[in-house]
Design a protein around this motif. Structure first.
Motif, PDB file in Angstrom:
ATOM      1  N   SER A 381       0.625  -0.956  -0.080  1.00 38.75           N
ATOM      2  CA  SER A 381       0.034  -0.020   0.140  1.00 38.75           C
ATOM      3  C   SER A 381       0.879   1.233   0.088  1.00 38.75           C
ATOM      4  O   SER A 381       1.912   1.091   0.398  1.00 38.75           O
ATOM      5  CB  SER A 381      -0.899  -0.331   1.511  1.00 38.75           C
ATOM      6  OG  SER A 381      -2.208  -1.122   1.102  1.00 38.75           O
ATOM      7  N   LYS A 389       0.300  11.619  -6.904  1.00 34.50           N
ATOM      8  CA  LYS A 389      -1.016  10.438  -7.836  1.00 34.50           C
ATOM      9  C   LYS A 389      -0.257  10.821  -9.275  1.00 34.50           C
ATOM     10  O   LYS A 389      -0.233   9.961 -10.226  1.00 34.50           O
ATOM     11  CB  LYS A 389      -2.458  11.291  -7.896  1.00 34.50           C
ATOM     12  CG  LYS A 389      -2.926  10.293  -8.478  1.00 34.50           C
ATOM     13  CD  LYS A 389      -4.456  10.751  -8.107  1.00 34.50           C
ATOM     14  CE  LYS A 389      -5.237   9.221  -8.959  1.00 34.50           C
ATOM     15  NZ  LYS A 389      -6.494   9.970  -9.155  1.00 34.50           N
ATOM     16  N   TRP A 403      -2.154  -0.699  -9.713  1.00 35.08           N
ATOM     17  CA  TRP A 403      -2.713  -1.076  -8.214  1.00 35.08           C
ATOM     18  C   TRP A 403      -4.085  -0.837  -8.318  1.00 35.08           C
ATOM     19  O   TRP A 403      -5.263  -0.364  -9.312  1.00 35.08           O
ATOM     20  CB  TRP A 403      -2.306   0.494  -7.368  1.00 35.08           C
ATOM     21  CG  TRP A 403      -2.885   1.731  -7.905  1.00 35.08           C
ATOM     22  CD1 TRP A 403      -4.210   2.255  -7.617  1.00 35.08           C
ATOM     23  CD2 TRP A 403      -2.400   2.472  -9.303  1.00 35.08           C
ATOM     24  NE1 TRP A 403      -4.913   3.435  -8.836  1.00 35.08           N
ATOM     25  CE2 TRP A 403      -3.431   3.606  -9.436  1.00 35.08           C
ATOM     26  CE3 TRP A 403      -1.124   2.361  -9.713  1.00 35.08           C
ATOM     27  CZ2 TRP A 403      -2.574   4.665 -10.014  1.00 35.08           C
ATOM     28  CZ3 TRP A 403      -0.743   3.801 -10.390  1.00 35.08           C
ATOM     29  CH2 TRP A 403      -1.898   4.768 -10.335  1.00 35.08           C
ATOM     30  N   GLU A 406      -7.751   3.689  -5.041  1.00 36.65           N
ATOM     31  CA  GLU A 406      -7.877   4.601  -4.138  1.00 36.65           C
ATOM     32  C   GLU A 406      -8.009   5.507  -3.253  1.00 36.65           C
ATOM     33  O   GLU A 406      -9.691   4.940  -3.662  1.00 36.65           O
ATOM     34  CB  GLU A 406      -6.751   5.375  -5.513  1.00 36.65           C
ATOM     35  CG  GLU A 406      -7.922   5.633  -6.405  1.00 36.65           C
ATOM     36  CD  GLU A 406      -7.302   6.343  -7.055  1.00 36.65           C
ATOM     37  OE1 GLU A 406      -6.987   7.515  -7.391  1.00 36.65           O
ATOM     38  OE2 GLU A 406      -6.101   6.249  -8.118  1.00 36.65           O
ATOM     39  N   VAL A 416      -3.586   3.980  -1.663  1.00 33.80           N
ATOM     40  CA  VAL A 416      -3.219   3.805  -2.871  1.00 33.80           C
ATOM     41  C   VAL A 416      -2.819   1.950  -2.561  1.00 33.80           C
ATOM     42  O   VAL A 416      -1.658   1.812  -1.337  1.00 33.80           O
ATOM     43  CB  VAL A 416      -2.430   4.144  -3.801  1.00 33.80           C
ATOM     44  CG1 VAL A 416      -2.311   3.384  -5.140  1.00 33.80           C
ATOM     45  CG2 VAL A 416      -2.090   5.523  -4.073  1.00 33.80           C
TER      46      VAL A 416
END
Length: 570
Positions: A381, A389, A403, A406, A416
């Motif tokens: 994480s 970002k 991923w 978020e 995230v």
């Protein structure tokens, strides 16, 4: 003056205390570390430098009439510890004093000349400079190095001592333990003089800053490329060199290690993430790191709001239990809290950072923590500032990472989750806002070995023999090789399909070393299998309050265990 046996125990405790399970261990004995050990265990030396007391103890125990007898300290003591470590430390001490340039190797003749001077021994003959009676390494020091490696594996640590080639083979064991030698430290001092990154910078940040320096020795650059627990060892070593540089500045300069008392040092803290039991909202706490090589008594955290002081409780090797609660403001600006109870610690420090990488806690499902650098194939994480970002989106567009979700945490912070690095072409990344984030995400190796499942013993890195873990070799490449050894026996060796479980023919209880390799890159980790009858007793605090005795059939029956109470909803 401490005896050989006392020095032997002190070295073992100093170099393993505070090391998380799975760490690599270096027997990095130097004049500086001997000062630290001596002052920590016995106070100030009455005869001069602690290194002289140490060598005197080794000579008293092992040297007679110009001969040295390392075979007398083979085997273990009553506590199961190897008895030869203090002698091996003397070999490393001599190597640490060899002041050679990066491009030069230590000559065999010069090394043994210095070793004879240190031990008070005489050469075997005019041609062989090794100490008399220790004419071959195979019969002299090598069995002691093997015993030390066996002991480390049994405790869940990775040994690092390895021999050199040819005539340099046995000197190589000692040299391999000097992670940073004097020439490299002097070059680092020059960088610190020029940059001056402030009081005890965050070790991870220090490594990232050094990666952008152009004039580092080749060996230091190699160290900066390590991953996993090996990367943490480098962070620890570089942070200690930086602390030594600070001590030199306070005490008036000079190029040698300070013999005076160390500066008060900060205990470093990371983050520990859990979720509220009812709402599922994220909760962040301080996660203090146990300092390597520092023998701690009771350490207490003093809260600034006047609330009761809180003792730090050791949770597992390398870490204290999470304490306190954090908000976005604390993370943005950092937090320094006073500590009491230890003369060498003055504060707990949470650095101000724009991002945090959190790995899954193997012992607590759903919890994530600052526990080192993620390996290839690992989900983790991220907690980062909103402005970063854009960097993540750029990495995803280039196929470097992915991923799963978020979510906004607090003002300015983004969580995230389910993050995984999917490629290793990070050298081709264009301009980014945070080079530190890029360095933290960039994999240092293209291969890793993971273990999952089975019946794991919490906080010990071990599994029950009848329920071993599943092994997987993760790699960016299409081919990989795995070797599994128990002691001197190889139980598995062969090509494996990357990112797929491997059927390992475990050979019963013991300490296993798993080595994964792909295209010249590799990683090693340990797996310990324990039989049912050797399981450690549970923590009494977990047994509850059930304690019943009754008579049945003329015998007394006893029931002790966990009390499970049913909550009544009214």
């Amino acid at each position: 003056m401490p005896t050989y046996t006392e020095w032997n125990d002190a070295l073992i405790e100093f170099f393993t205390y505070g090391a998380p399970v799975g760490s690599t261990i270096y027997l990095n004995v130097s004049d500086r570390t001997l000062e630290q050990i001596g002052e920590q265990f016995w106070g100030r030396s009455s005869t001069g430098p602690w290194a002289e007391d140490y060598l005197a103890a080794v000579r008293s125990a092992l040297v007679k009439d110009g001969c040295v007898f390392p075979e007398t300290v083979r085997g273990k003591n009553k506590r199961g510890r190897p008895q030869g470590l203090a002698f091996l430390g003397a070999l490393v001490l001599v190597a640490s004093r060899m002041d050679q340039d990066d491009e030069q190797s230590i000559s065999e003749k010069d090394y043994f000349t210095r070793l004879n001077d240190a031990l008070g021994t005489v050469p075997a003959n005019a041609q062989v400079k090794r100490p008399r009676h220790m004419t071959t390494g195979a019969a002299g020091e090598e069995p002691l190095w093997r015993a030390w490696a066996t002991f480390l594996r049994s405790r869940g640590y990775l040994p690092t001592a390895s021999g050199g080639r040819g005539a340099w083979k046995y000197i190589g064991y000692a040299v391999s333990q000097t992670l940073l030698r004097e020439p490299e430290k002097r070059r680092l001092f020059q960088v610190f003089d020029r940059r001056n990154w402030g009081r005890e910078p965050d070790p991870e940040l220090l490594v990232s800053l050094l990666r952008h320096e152009d004039d580092l020795p080749a060996h230091v650059r190699t160290l900066l490329g390590r991953s996993g627990q090996g990367a943490e060892d480098v962070q620890f070593a570089l942070a200690d060199v930086y602390r030594e540089w600070e001590e030199r500045r306070v005490q008036g300069g000079g190029t040698q290690a300070s013999a005076g008392g160390p500066l008060g040092r900060h205990l470093q803290a990371g983050l520990y993430r859990t979720e509220h039991w009812r709402t599922g909202a994220p909760q962040y706490a301080l996660y203090p790191r146990q300092p390597r090589g520092l023998r701690l008594l009771d350490v207490t955290l003093d809260w600034p709001d006047g609330s009761a002081s809180e003792p730090l409780r050791l949770e597992r090797p390398g870490y204290y239990a999470p304490v306190g609660q954090l908000d976005g403001e604390r993370l943005e600006f950092g937090w320094t809290l006073p500590l009491s109870g230890h003369p060498q610690l003055d504060a707990l420090s949470l650095p101000a950072r724009p991002f945090w990488i959190l790995r899954a806690d193997p012992d607590v499902p759903g919890a994530f923590a600052s526990m080192g650098r993620p390996a290839v194939g690992e989900h983790f994480s991220l907690l980062l500032r909103d402005e970063l970002k854009a960097d993540l989106l750029a990495y995803r567009e280039q196929g470097l990472m992915q991923w799963q979700g978020e979510e906004r945490w607090e003002a300015g912070w983004l969580e995230v989750t389910g993050v995984m690095v999917t490629a290793n072409q990070w050298g081709e990344v264009g301009p980014v806002q945070s080079r530190d984030l890029l360095d933290a995400l960039r994999p240092a190796s293209g291969v890793s070995v993971s273990v999952a499942g089975g019946l794991r013993l919490p906080r010990q890195g071990a599994w029950v023999t009848d329920a071993p873990p599943t092994v997987t070799v993760h790699s960016f490449f299409t081919e990989a090789f795995l070797t599994v050894c128990r002691g001197e026996d190889t139980v598995f060796s062969g090509a494996v399909e990357p990112n797929q479980p491997v059927s390992v023919p475990w050979a019963g209880p013991g300490d296993y070393e798993l080595s994964a390799e792909a295209r010249g890159q590799g990683q090693v980790r340990l797996v310990k299998l324990v039989p049912w009858e050797e399981l450690p007793p549970p923590d009494p605090a977990l047994l509850g309050t059930v304690d019943r005795r009754w008579q049945q059939g003329g015998q007394t029956r006893t029931l002790t265990g966990l009390r499970v109470a049913q909550e009544v909803q009214g």
